[in-house]
Design a protein around this motif. Structure first.
Motif, PDB file in Angstrom:
ATOM      1  N   VAL A 105      39.473  29.382  39.062  1.00  0.00           N
ATOM      2  CA  VAL A 105      38.122  29.917  38.901  1.00  0.00           C
ATOM      3  C   VAL A 105      37.487  29.237  37.698  1.00  0.00           C
ATOM      4  O   VAL A 105      38.000  29.296  36.586  1.00  0.00           O
ATOM      5  N   ARG A 106      36.377  28.562  37.958  1.00  0.00           N
ATOM      6  CA  ARG A 106      35.698  27.794  36.908  1.00  0.00           C
ATOM      7  C   ARG A 106      34.472  28.521  36.354  1.00  0.00           C
ATOM      8  O   ARG A 106      34.146  28.403  35.194  1.00  0.00           O
ATOM      9  N   ASP A 107      33.783  29.209  37.237  1.00  0.00           N
ATOM     10  CA  ASP A 107      32.550  29.865  36.819  1.00  0.00           C
ATOM     11  C   ASP A 107      32.250  31.001  37.784  1.00  0.00           C
ATOM     12  O   ASP A 107      32.957  31.194  38.768  1.00  0.00           O
ATOM     13  N   THR A 108      31.207  31.760  37.502  1.00  0.00           N
ATOM     14  CA  THR A 108      30.901  32.908  38.348  1.00  0.00           C
ATOM     15  C   THR A 108      30.385  32.489  39.722  1.00  0.00           C
ATOM     16  O   THR A 108      30.518  33.242  40.671  1.00  0.00           O
ATOM     17  N   ASP A 109      29.813  31.291  39.857  1.00  0.00           N
ATOM     18  CA  ASP A 109      29.406  30.819  41.181  1.00  0.00           C
ATOM     19  C   ASP A 109      30.631  30.625  42.064  1.00  0.00           C
ATOM     20  O   ASP A 109      30.646  31.001  43.237  1.00  0.00           O
ATOM     21  N   PHE A 110      31.665  30.024  41.500  1.00  0.00           N
ATOM     22  CA  PHE A 110      32.911  29.833  42.254  1.00  0.00           C
ATOM     23  C   PHE A 110      33.550  31.185  42.555  1.00  0.00           C
ATOM     24  O   PHE A 110      34.056  31.418  43.652  1.00  0.00           O
ATOM     25  N   ALA A 111      33.518  32.102  41.601  1.00  0.00           N
ATOM     26  CA  ALA A 111      34.038  33.451  41.823  1.00  0.00           C
ATOM     27  C   ALA A 111      33.291  34.123  42.968  1.00  0.00           C
ATOM     28  O   ALA A 111      33.897  34.796  43.801  1.00  0.00           O
ATOM     29  N   ALA A 112      31.987  33.929  43.036  1.00  0.00           N
ATOM     30  CA  ALA A 112      31.188  34.509  44.115  1.00  0.00           C
ATOM     31  C   ALA A 112      31.615  33.952  45.470  1.00  0.00           C
ATOM     32  O   ALA A 112      31.665  34.678  46.465  1.00  0.00           O
ATOM     33  N   GLN A 113      31.940  32.676  45.525  1.00  0.00           N
ATOM     34  CA  GLN A 113      32.423  32.084  46.780  1.00  0.00           C
ATOM     35  C   GLN A 113      33.750  32.714  47.193  1.00  0.00           C
ATOM     36  O   GLN A 113      33.979  32.967  48.383  1.00  0.00           O
ATOM     37  N   ILE A 114      34.613  32.973  46.230  1.00  0.00           N
ATOM     38  CA  ILE A 114      35.892  33.618  46.522  1.00  0.00           C
ATOM     39  C   ILE A 114      35.652  35.027  47.062  1.00  0.00           C
ATOM     40  O   ILE A 114      36.280  35.450  48.037  1.00  0.00           O
ATOM     41  N   VAL A 115      34.732  35.743  46.442  1.00  0.00           N
ATOM     42  CA  VAL A 115      34.427  37.109  46.872  1.00  0.00           C
ATOM     43  C   VAL A 115      33.831  37.109  48.274  1.00  0.00           C
ATOM     44  O   VAL A 115      34.150  37.974  49.099  1.00  0.00           O
ATOM     45  N   PHE A 116      32.990  36.141  48.579  1.00  0.00           N
ATOM     46  CA  PHE A 116      32.451  36.028  49.933  1.00  0.00           C
ATOM     47  C   PHE A 116      33.596  35.832  50.927  1.00  0.00           C
ATOM     48  O   PHE A 116      33.666  36.486  51.970  1.00  0.00           O
ATOM     49  N   PHE A 117      34.537  34.940  50.598  1.00  0.00           N
ATOM     50  CA  PHE A 117      35.700  34.694  51.454  1.00  0.00           C
ATOM     51  C   PHE A 117      36.523  35.966  51.639  1.00  0.00           C
ATOM     52  O   PHE A 117      36.877  36.332  52.763  1.00  0.00           O
ATOM     53  N   THR A 118      36.837  36.652  50.538  1.00  0.00           N
ATOM     54  CA  THR A 118      37.687  37.842  50.656  1.00  0.00           C
ATOM     55  C   THR A 118      37.006  38.938  51.465  1.00  0.00           C
ATOM     56  O   THR A 118      37.641  39.571  52.311  1.00  0.00           O
ATOM     57  N   GLY A 119      35.724  39.157  51.232  1.00  0.00           N
ATOM     58  CA  GLY A 119      35.013  40.198  51.967  1.00  0.00           C
ATOM     59  C   GLY A 119      34.958  39.911  53.453  1.00  0.00           C
ATOM     60  O   GLY A 119      35.205  40.794  54.281  1.00  0.00           O
ATOM     61  N   THR A 120      34.644  38.676  53.791  1.00  0.00           N
ATOM     62  CA  THR A 120      34.581  38.291  55.198  1.00  0.00           C
ATOM     63  C   THR A 120      35.945  38.440  55.854  1.00  0.00           C
ATOM     64  O   THR A 120      36.071  38.971  56.966  1.00  0.00           O
ATOM     65  N   TRP A 121      36.989  37.988  55.160  1.00  0.00           N
ATOM     66  CA  TRP A 121      38.333  38.051  55.735  1.00  0.00           C
ATOM     67  C   TRP A 121      38.798  39.496  55.883  1.00  0.00           C
ATOM     68  O   TRP A 121      39.284  39.887  56.948  1.00  0.00           O
ATOM     69  N   ILE A 122      38.666  40.294  54.833  1.00  0.00           N
ATOM     70  CA  ILE A 122      39.145  41.681  54.883  1.00  0.00           C
ATOM     71  C   ILE A 122      38.453  42.445  56.002  1.00  0.00           C
ATOM     72  O   ILE A 122      39.109  43.092  56.826  1.00  0.00           O
ATOM     73  N   GLU A 123      37.147  42.368  56.035  1.00  0.00           N
ATOM     74  CA  GLU A 123      36.399  43.131  57.041  1.00  0.00           C
ATOM     75  C   GLU A 123      36.745  42.667  58.454  1.00  0.00           C
ATOM     76  O   GLU A 123      36.992  43.479  59.347  1.00  0.00           O
ATOM     77  N   GLY A 124      36.777  41.367  58.668  1.00  0.00           N
ATOM     78  CA  GLY A 124      37.092  40.836  59.994  1.00  0.00           C
ATOM     79  C   GLY A 124      38.517  41.134  60.421  1.00  0.00           C
ATOM     80  O   GLY A 124      38.776  41.479  61.578  1.00  0.00           O
ATOM     81  N   HIS A 125      39.453  41.023  59.485  1.00  0.00           N
ATOM     82  CA  HIS A 125      40.864  41.255  59.800  1.00  0.00           C
ATOM     83  C   HIS A 125      41.108  42.713  60.200  1.00  0.00           C
ATOM     84  O   HIS A 125      41.787  42.985  61.188  1.00  0.00           O
ATOM     85  N   ILE A 126      40.537  43.634  59.450  1.00  0.00           N
ATOM     86  CA  ILE A 126      40.707  45.050  59.781  1.00  0.00           C
ATOM     87  C   ILE A 126      40.072  45.354  61.135  1.00  0.00           C
ATOM     88  O   ILE A 126      40.692  45.988  61.992  1.00  0.00           O
ATOM     89  N   ALA A 127      38.841  44.887  61.328  1.00  0.00           N
ATOM     90  CA  ALA A 127      38.091  45.225  62.542  1.00  0.00           C
ATOM     91  C   ALA A 127      38.687  44.608  63.802  1.00  0.00           C
ATOM     92  O   ALA A 127      38.502  45.149  64.896  1.00  0.00           O
ATOM     93  N   ARG A 128      39.419  43.499  63.657  1.00  0.00           N
ATOM     94  CA  ARG A 128      39.982  42.859  64.851  1.00  0.00           C
ATOM     95  C   ARG A 128      41.504  43.008  64.914  1.00  0.00           C
ATOM     96  O   ARG A 128      42.025  43.757  65.733  1.00  0.00           O
ATOM     97  N   SER A 129      42.203  42.296  64.070  1.00  0.00           N
ATOM     98  CA  SER A 129      43.670  42.259  64.151  1.00  0.00           C
ATOM     99  C   SER A 129      44.310  43.624  63.912  1.00  0.00           C
ATOM    100  O   SER A 129      45.216  44.027  64.652  1.00  0.00           O
ATOM    101  N   ASP A 130      43.857  44.321  62.886  1.00  0.00           N
ATOM    102  CA  ASP A 130      44.465  45.616  62.595  1.00  0.00           C
ATOM    103  C   ASP A 130      44.093  46.662  63.639  1.00  0.00           C
ATOM    104  O   ASP A 130      44.895  47.553  63.932  1.00  0.00           O
TER     105      ASP A 130
END
Length: 145
Positions: A105-130
């Protein structure tokens, strides 16, 4: 919060809803905790938290995800879920991606990209696979959850 023009990412919290509920109390509670940690990170970044603080919250998310994945995987293996290996692979892919991203993590912009990834993955994974797992565990020939 919007990231830089170079990588526009809109941070949004995950709204817990019946669409994400599996009907397995222990797993639903763990999923709610994952959602809460994600949303905590969204709130922190939206309020200008430091990179160090964002990295600490991401570490909490990473550790809790590892705990949850172990719990969920034990349940589906014990219950004979036929796609357990594939589900385990999904978890490992997420954990590896998150670990790799959060170590640089270099800066808050990069952190925001990580958060976008985690949110998309968590929500999609629960709603489909789980949800598929819940159908198997609760509607199958033997109730296992």
């Amino acid at each position: 919060m919007m990231a830089s023009a170079q990588s526009p990412v809109t941070l949004r919290p995950i709204t817990w809803s019946p669409r994400l509920e599996l009907g397995i109390e222990r797993i639903d509670a763990q999923h709610q905790c994952l959602v809460w940690l994600h949303n905590d990170l969204v709130r922190a970044l939206s309020h200008g938290v430091s990179v160090d603080m964002a990295t600490r919250i991401m570490g909490e998310l990473r550790r809790y995800a590892a705990y949850h994945f172990a719990e969920e995987e034990e349940l589906i293996e014990r219950c004979g879920y036929p796609l357990a290996a594939a589900h385990h692979h999904q978890h490992r892919g997420f954990a590896t991606s998150l670990r790799n991203m959060t170590t640089t993590v270099r800066d808050t912009d990069f952190a925001a990209q990580i958060v976008f990834f985690t949110g998309t993955w968590i929500e999609g994974h629960i709603a489909r696979s789980d949800k598929d797992i819940a159908r198997y565990l609760l509607d199958g020939p033997r109730m296992c959850a």
